[in-house]
Write an enzyme that holds these catalytic residues in place. Structure first.
Site, PDB file in Angstrom:
ATOM      1  N   LYS A 170      11.078 -16.526  -9.989  1.00  0.00           N
ATOM      2  CA  LYS A 170      10.673 -16.103 -10.927  1.00  0.00           C
ATOM      3  C   LYS A 170      10.201 -16.616 -11.672  1.00  0.00           C
ATOM      4  O   LYS A 170       9.077 -16.090 -11.966  1.00  0.00           O
ATOM      5  CB  LYS A 170      12.244 -16.061 -11.652  1.00  0.00           C
ATOM      6  CG  LYS A 170      13.659 -15.097 -11.027  1.00  0.00           C
ATOM      7  CD  LYS A 170      13.180 -13.827 -11.121  1.00  0.00           C
ATOM      8  CE  LYS A 170      12.249 -13.321  -9.893  1.00  0.00           C
ATOM      9  NZ  LYS A 170      13.431 -13.157  -8.705  1.00  0.00           N
ATOM     10  N   ASN A 212      -2.022   2.242   5.313  1.00  0.00           N
ATOM     11  CA  ASN A 212      -1.163   1.241   5.055  1.00  0.00           C
ATOM     12  C   ASN A 212      -0.394   0.491   6.273  1.00  0.00           C
ATOM     13  O   ASN A 212      -0.202   1.282   7.286  1.00  0.00           O
ATOM     14  CB  ASN A 212       0.113   2.160   4.656  1.00  0.00           C
ATOM     15  CG  ASN A 212       1.546   0.435   4.257  1.00  0.00           C
ATOM     16  OD1 ASN A 212       0.877  -0.910   4.506  1.00  0.00           O
ATOM     17  ND2 ASN A 212       2.331   1.092   4.426  1.00  0.00           N
ATOM     18  N   GLY A 213      -1.090  -1.111   6.770  1.00  0.00           N
ATOM     19  CA  GLY A 213      -0.595  -1.188   7.547  1.00  0.00           C
ATOM     20  C   GLY A 213      -2.271  -2.741   8.133  1.00  0.00           C
ATOM     21  O   GLY A 213      -2.516  -3.283   7.070  1.00  0.00           O
ATOM     22  N   GLU A 243       6.291 -16.620  -9.894  1.00  0.00           N
ATOM     23  CA  GLU A 243       5.932 -15.352  -9.232  1.00  0.00           C
ATOM     24  C   GLU A 243       5.134 -14.726 -10.953  1.00  0.00           C
ATOM     25  O   GLU A 243       4.433 -14.153 -10.515  1.00  0.00           O
ATOM     26  CB  GLU A 243       6.873 -14.311  -8.866  1.00  0.00           C
ATOM     27  CG  GLU A 243       7.930 -13.744  -9.439  1.00  0.00           C
ATOM     28  CD  GLU A 243       8.893 -13.231  -8.428  1.00  0.00           C
ATOM     29  OE1 GLU A 243       7.973 -12.425  -7.844  1.00  0.00           O
ATOM     30  OE2 GLU A 243       9.490 -13.579  -8.372  1.00  0.00           O
ATOM     31  N   ARG A 273       4.348  -0.315  -4.520  1.00  0.00           N
ATOM     32  CA  ARG A 273       3.749  -0.949  -3.840  1.00  0.00           C
ATOM     33  C   ARG A 273       2.291  -1.330  -3.223  1.00  0.00           C
ATOM     34  O   ARG A 273       1.934  -1.812  -2.238  1.00  0.00           O
ATOM     35  CB  ARG A 273       3.712   0.896  -2.413  1.00  0.00           C
ATOM     36  CG  ARG A 273       4.800   1.222  -2.292  1.00  0.00           C
ATOM     37  CD  ARG A 273       4.931   2.636  -1.413  1.00  0.00           C
ATOM     38  NE  ARG A 273       4.859   1.741   0.107  1.00  0.00           N
ATOM     39  CZ  ARG A 273       5.644   1.598   1.420  1.00  0.00           C
ATOM     40  NH1 ARG A 273       6.814   1.676   0.547  1.00  0.00           N
ATOM     41  NH2 ARG A 273       5.513   0.507   2.098  1.00  0.00           N
ATOM     42  N   LYS A 323       5.585  -4.459  -5.052  1.00  0.00           N
ATOM     43  CA  LYS A 323       7.314  -4.554  -5.431  1.00  0.00           C
ATOM     44  C   LYS A 323       7.678  -4.357  -3.819  1.00  0.00           C
ATOM     45  O   LYS A 323       9.088  -5.687  -3.643  1.00  0.00           O
ATOM     46  CB  LYS A 323       7.654  -3.591  -6.051  1.00  0.00           C
ATOM     47  CG  LYS A 323       8.913  -3.424  -5.836  1.00  0.00           C
ATOM     48  CD  LYS A 323       9.519  -4.299  -6.836  1.00  0.00           C
ATOM     49  CE  LYS A 323      10.915  -4.524  -7.351  1.00  0.00           C
ATOM     50  NZ  LYS A 323      11.501  -5.069  -7.331  1.00  0.00           N
ATOM     51  N   CYS A 340       0.877  -1.157  -0.141  1.00  0.00           N
ATOM     52  CA  CYS A 340       0.411   0.004  -0.177  1.00  0.00           C
ATOM     53  C   CYS A 340       1.046   0.844  -0.361  1.00  0.00           C
ATOM     54  O   CYS A 340       2.198   1.444   0.685  1.00  0.00           O
ATOM     55  CB  CYS A 340      -0.889   0.500   1.339  1.00  0.00           C
ATOM     56  SG  CYS A 340      -2.190  -1.594   0.881  1.00  0.00           S
ATOM     57  N   TRP A 349      -2.218  -2.592  -2.040  1.00  0.00           N
ATOM     58  CA  TRP A 349      -2.388  -4.241  -1.969  1.00  0.00           C
ATOM     59  C   TRP A 349      -2.898  -4.297  -0.930  1.00  0.00           C
ATOM     60  O   TRP A 349      -3.147  -4.960   0.274  1.00  0.00           O
ATOM     61  CB  TRP A 349      -1.297  -4.212  -1.925  1.00  0.00           C
ATOM     62  CG  TRP A 349      -0.694  -5.822  -1.645  1.00  0.00           C
ATOM     63  CD1 TRP A 349      -0.125  -6.257  -3.236  1.00  0.00           C
ATOM     64  CD2 TRP A 349      -0.298  -6.772  -0.907  1.00  0.00           C
ATOM     65  NE1 TRP A 349      -0.120  -7.969  -2.609  1.00  0.00           N
ATOM     66  CE2 TRP A 349      -0.347  -8.319  -1.575  1.00  0.00           C
ATOM     67  CE3 TRP A 349      -0.837  -6.957   0.322  1.00  0.00           C
ATOM     68  CZ2 TRP A 349      -0.057  -9.124  -1.003  1.00  0.00           C
ATOM     69  CZ3 TRP A 349      -0.418  -8.516   0.929  1.00  0.00           C
ATOM     70  CH2 TRP A 349      -0.196  -9.199   0.188  1.00  0.00           C
ATOM     71  N   HIS A 371      16.302 -37.663  -1.973  1.00  0.00           N
ATOM     72  CA  HIS A 371      15.268 -38.478  -1.155  1.00  0.00           C
ATOM     73  C   HIS A 371      13.829 -37.428  -1.546  1.00  0.00           C
ATOM     74  O   HIS A 371      13.126 -37.775  -0.412  1.00  0.00           O
ATOM     75  CB  HIS A 371      15.688 -37.369  -0.125  1.00  0.00           C
ATOM     76  CG  HIS A 371      17.469 -37.707  -0.264  1.00  0.00           C
ATOM     77  ND1 HIS A 371      18.001 -38.717   0.172  1.00  0.00           N
ATOM     78  CD2 HIS A 371      18.863 -36.793  -0.241  1.00  0.00           C
ATOM     79  CE1 HIS A 371      19.637 -38.922   0.625  1.00  0.00           C
ATOM     80  NE2 HIS A 371      19.750 -37.946  -0.214  1.00  0.00           N
ATOM     81  N   GLU A 410      15.662 -19.721  -6.610  1.00  0.00           N
ATOM     82  CA  GLU A 410      15.806 -18.454  -6.769  1.00  0.00           C
ATOM     83  C   GLU A 410      15.733 -18.322  -8.985  1.00  0.00           C
ATOM     84  O   GLU A 410      14.410 -17.925  -8.845  1.00  0.00           O
ATOM     85  CB  GLU A 410      16.878 -17.110  -7.096  1.00  0.00           C
ATOM     86  CG  GLU A 410      16.673 -15.797  -8.278  1.00  0.00           C
ATOM     87  CD  GLU A 410      15.716 -15.235  -7.440  1.00  0.00           C
ATOM     88  OE1 GLU A 410      15.316 -15.165  -6.731  1.00  0.00           O
ATOM     89  OE2 GLU A 410      15.869 -13.936  -8.013  1.00  0.00           O
TER      90      GLU A 410
HETATM   91  O1  M6R Z   1      13.042  -5.343  -1.209  1.00  0.00           O
HETATM   92  P1  M6R Z   1      13.182  -6.726  -0.736  1.00  0.00           P
HETATM   93  O2  M6R Z   1      14.536  -7.116  -1.571  1.00  0.00           O
HETATM   94  O3  M6R Z   1      13.214  -6.424   1.082  1.00  0.00           O
HETATM   95  O4  M6R Z   1      12.082  -7.918  -1.149  1.00  0.00           O
HETATM   96  C1  M6R Z   1      12.196  -8.994  -0.657  1.00  0.00           C
HETATM   97  C2  M6R Z   1      11.248 -10.299  -1.593  1.00  0.00           C
HETATM   98  O5  M6R Z   1      10.097  -9.640  -1.486  1.00  0.00           O
HETATM   99  C3  M6R Z   1      11.482  -9.612  -2.883  1.00  0.00           C
HETATM  100  O6  M6R Z   1      12.769 -10.497  -2.843  1.00  0.00           O
HETATM  101  C4  M6R Z   1      10.273 -10.609  -3.655  1.00  0.00           C
HETATM  102  O7  M6R Z   1      10.807 -11.885  -2.790  1.00  0.00           O
HETATM  103  C5  M6R Z   1       9.989 -10.752  -5.226  1.00  0.00           C
HETATM  104  N1  M6R Z   1       9.550 -10.707  -5.612  1.00  0.00           N
HETATM  105  C6  M6R Z   1      11.095 -12.174  -6.288  1.00  0.00           C
HETATM  106  O8  M6R Z   1      11.470 -11.443  -6.820  1.00  0.00           O
END
Ligand code: M6R
Length: 606
Positions: free
Chosen positions: A483, A96-97, A486, A27, A601, A2, A70, A502, A479
């Site tokens: 990617k 926001n919160g 998401e 945000r 984000k 937010c 959000w 395993h 990672e």
């Molecule tokens: O702003 P930050 O690096 O602390 O964010 C951490 C995660 O929220 C962020 O890396 C998230 O997993 C991304 N969407 C990954 O692509």
């Protein structure tokens, strides 16, 4: 999560607010809304562009509050979009919160005759302020009384129809910046929407309430005692992020990898001496010599960067390292002392889980350090010392260039800590030289992106993927999977290649492709065996291999080539084809790559 933005002054509030909201869009983008006392309220599902379209020509005024949501409580529809009001539409709030005790407050207010219109926790706060206003007849006192009843996190801006020039803002756990202009004031979740207007700001602290009019402001604590705080001048500029001809920010940001490495390294390597010069750590350099243990806290992509950092720091600097998810760390009883350095890694510098883990570390006596991209962010300000990534604004929700920069910064930390201990000048020089060669090697990967696009399109109809890697590239398997899932919403799992037998290998068949990170390093032979195991189960395999490798390409269905580098730096090169694969895969499916569903984000809720 937010974004909130509020304005009071002489300018056209609707223009200032809509422009400001655009720079906060990272945000959240579930819904947007704006309230201007002289004009009314307009809300919409979707982002700022949708809100703009709904604003009529006569929607004008000189103060107002605006919000990007959000969703936490309640669907992201128009009804639940902020701003929210009480029963009389006199009090309006953006938040926001999360108000944790909203259910009990709602029951109390319903008994007092209040009727609720939305499913949000925020609406409770609007009614609660209204409830106190009916008794106190004083806006300031009513907000303070309400805030003393709520539990949870908030960054809020509140307006009262009868006092249109006044804004009240308050912070508890969610960032809030007060901007001080010439006869105008701003409130925002971060400084970016304020910077085009003024560089003079006050970062509000938790438990502070700002009473604001265009010409003046005062800051109070929740018990109404006054806080004296001189404004700060922000030194950085508002960088307006542009796509520069790319279809999406994600692709543009992957393509920036060469520049990102150069910027992260700039002025920080003394290559001939095999040393790293980290200005941000100078104030604590002496203390760092006595550090016996490092804990790294982070979330998401930054967490996977931290896992690579663990391998680097233990192998080359000889310091015991543990990596913790920010969201778990504070809920156990971590044993730390003054000889522990706690490093928080965060692109946004606002991730609440990481921030709270850092605060917990501080309470327990650790020295806290940050590796942060966003200048002036809460983590950057609250850690004892740290370095900035200098990766530039990252707009795509999927973190790409920040990851490259985080790994580069961790390599610099490794040289720094290593040379303070037993690392030889030659080893320091070897790492430094290899770091300086990375941009050119990245160029050669990016030039081959058409091949990765073809592969992504070839595999775009599969619904499940396994990513495997070992040692330095074990975190890269996670990672790569993150990617893909998401941005594409397909099932993708990261797995240590040795761990596959395993359990995860049970999933493998001809419809379940594996992406194997199998560059020529100390675990190459082991990776070859794991690839054979998958082949024996008829699983399709794409492998990330080094240029010139003639063995693995014969075993697998498809390959993505990358140049060779020092093993500890190989994740920096190996992740790039995986980022591109995820991008082209999602694009082929026609998905909104820069704004994947359900994500934001910056994650400022727990
Ligand atoms: O702003 P930050 O690096 O602390 O964010 C951490 C995660 O929220 C962020 O890396 C998230 O997993 C991304 N969407 C990954 O692509």
């Amino acid at each position: 999560m937010c974004g909130i933005f509020a304005y009071t002054g002489k300018k056209s509030a609707e223009e200032v607010l809509l422009d400001g909201l655009e720079s906060l869009e990272y945000r959240g983008y579930d819904s947007a809304g704006i309230y201007i006392p002289e004009a009314g309220v307009i809300k919409t599902p979707g982002a700022v562009s949708e809100l703009r379209e709904k604003i009529p020509a006569n929607f004008k005024g000189h103060s107002g509050i605006a919000h990007l949501r959000w969703a936490t409580h309640g669907e992201p529809n128009e009804k639940n979009a902020h701003p929210h009001s009480g029963c009389t539409d006199d009090i309006w709030i953006v938040h926001n919160g999360i108000i944790e005790n909203f259910k009990e407050l709602k029951e109390k207010l319903e008994k007092a005759g209040h009727t609720f219109k939305t499913d949000t926790d925020t609406e409770v706060l609007a009614h609660l302020i209204e409830y106190h206003l009916q008794k106190e007849r004083d806006f300031e006192k009513s907000v303070l009384a309400a805030l003393n009843e709520v539990r949870g996190t908030y960054g809020i801006a509140v307006q009262y129809k009868e006092k249109p020039e006044m804004l009240i803002a308050a912070r508890m756990g969610s960032p809030l910046v007060l901007g001080i202009g010439e006869d105008e004031r701003f409130i925002a979740s971060d400084a970016s929407p304020i910077l085009p207007h003024t560089k003079k700001v006050v970062f509000l602290e938790d438990g502070e309430v700002a009473i604001i009019t265009p010409m003046e402001h005062k800051i109070l604590k929740l018990d109404a005692t006054q806080v004296k705080r001189a404004p700060e001048e922000i030194e950085w500029n508002a960088e307006k992020a542009q796509k520069n001809g790319y279809e999406h920010f994600m692709l543009k940001e992957i393509m920036e990898a060469q520049e990102v490495i150069k910027n992260t390294l700039r002025g920080r390597l003394i290559a001939d001496k095999g040393m790293a010069k980290l200005g941000g750590l100078e104030s604590v350099a002496k203390k760092l010599e006595d550090i016996e243990r490092i804990i790294i806290v982070a979330c998401g992509t930054a967490y996977y960067a931290a896992l690579v950092g663990e391998y680097m720091l233990e192998e080359y600097a000889g310091i015991p390292v543990e990596v913790e998810l920010g969201s778990e760390f504070r809920y156990r009883s971590p044993v730390l002392n003054q000889r522990t350095a706690l490093i928080g890694i965060s692109q946004s510098g606002e991730t609440l889980d990481t921030l709270e883990a850092i605060r917990e570390g501080k309470r327990r006596g650790a020295l806290t350090l940050g590796i942060v991209n966003t200048v002036g962010s809460t983590i950057a300000r609250e850690t004892d010392a740290g370095v900035y990534n200098h990766a530039g604004p990252e707009i795509g929700v999927a973190s790409t260039k920040a990851f490259i920069s985080q790994l580069t910064a961790l390599a610099l930390f490794t040289i720094f800590f290593g040379r303070q201990r037993h690392m030889s000048k030659e080893t320091g020089r070897e790492i430094a030289d290899a770091l300086l060669e990375l941009p050119e090697k990245i160029r050669s990967i990016l030039e081959r992106n058409e091949r990765i696009k073809e592969l992504a399109e070839k595999y775009a109809n599969y619904r499940d993927f396994l990513f495997i890697g070992r040692k330095y590239n074990y975190p890269i398997s996670f990672e790569g999977a993150l990617k893909l899932k998401e941005v594409s919403y397909v099932h993708a799992e990261g797995c240590g290649a040795g761990e596959m037998k395993h359990g995860p290998i049970a999933m493998i068949d001809e419809n379940f492709p594996t992406i194997a990170i199998a560059t020529q390093d100390s675990v190459y032979e082991k990776m070859k065996s794991n690839i054979e195991e998958i082949k024996a189960r008829k699983g399709p395999i794409i492998a990330v291999v080094n240029d010139g490798d003639t063995e693995i390409p014969k075993l697998v269905d498809d390959v993505m080539f990358v140049p060779k580098t020092l093993e500890m730096l190989s994740p920096i090169l190996n992740v790039i084809p995986l980022q591109l694969f995820a991008y082209y895969f999602a694009r082929k499916k026609g998905l909104n790559v820069d704004r994947p569903r359900n994500l934001a984000k910056s994650v400022t809720v727990e």
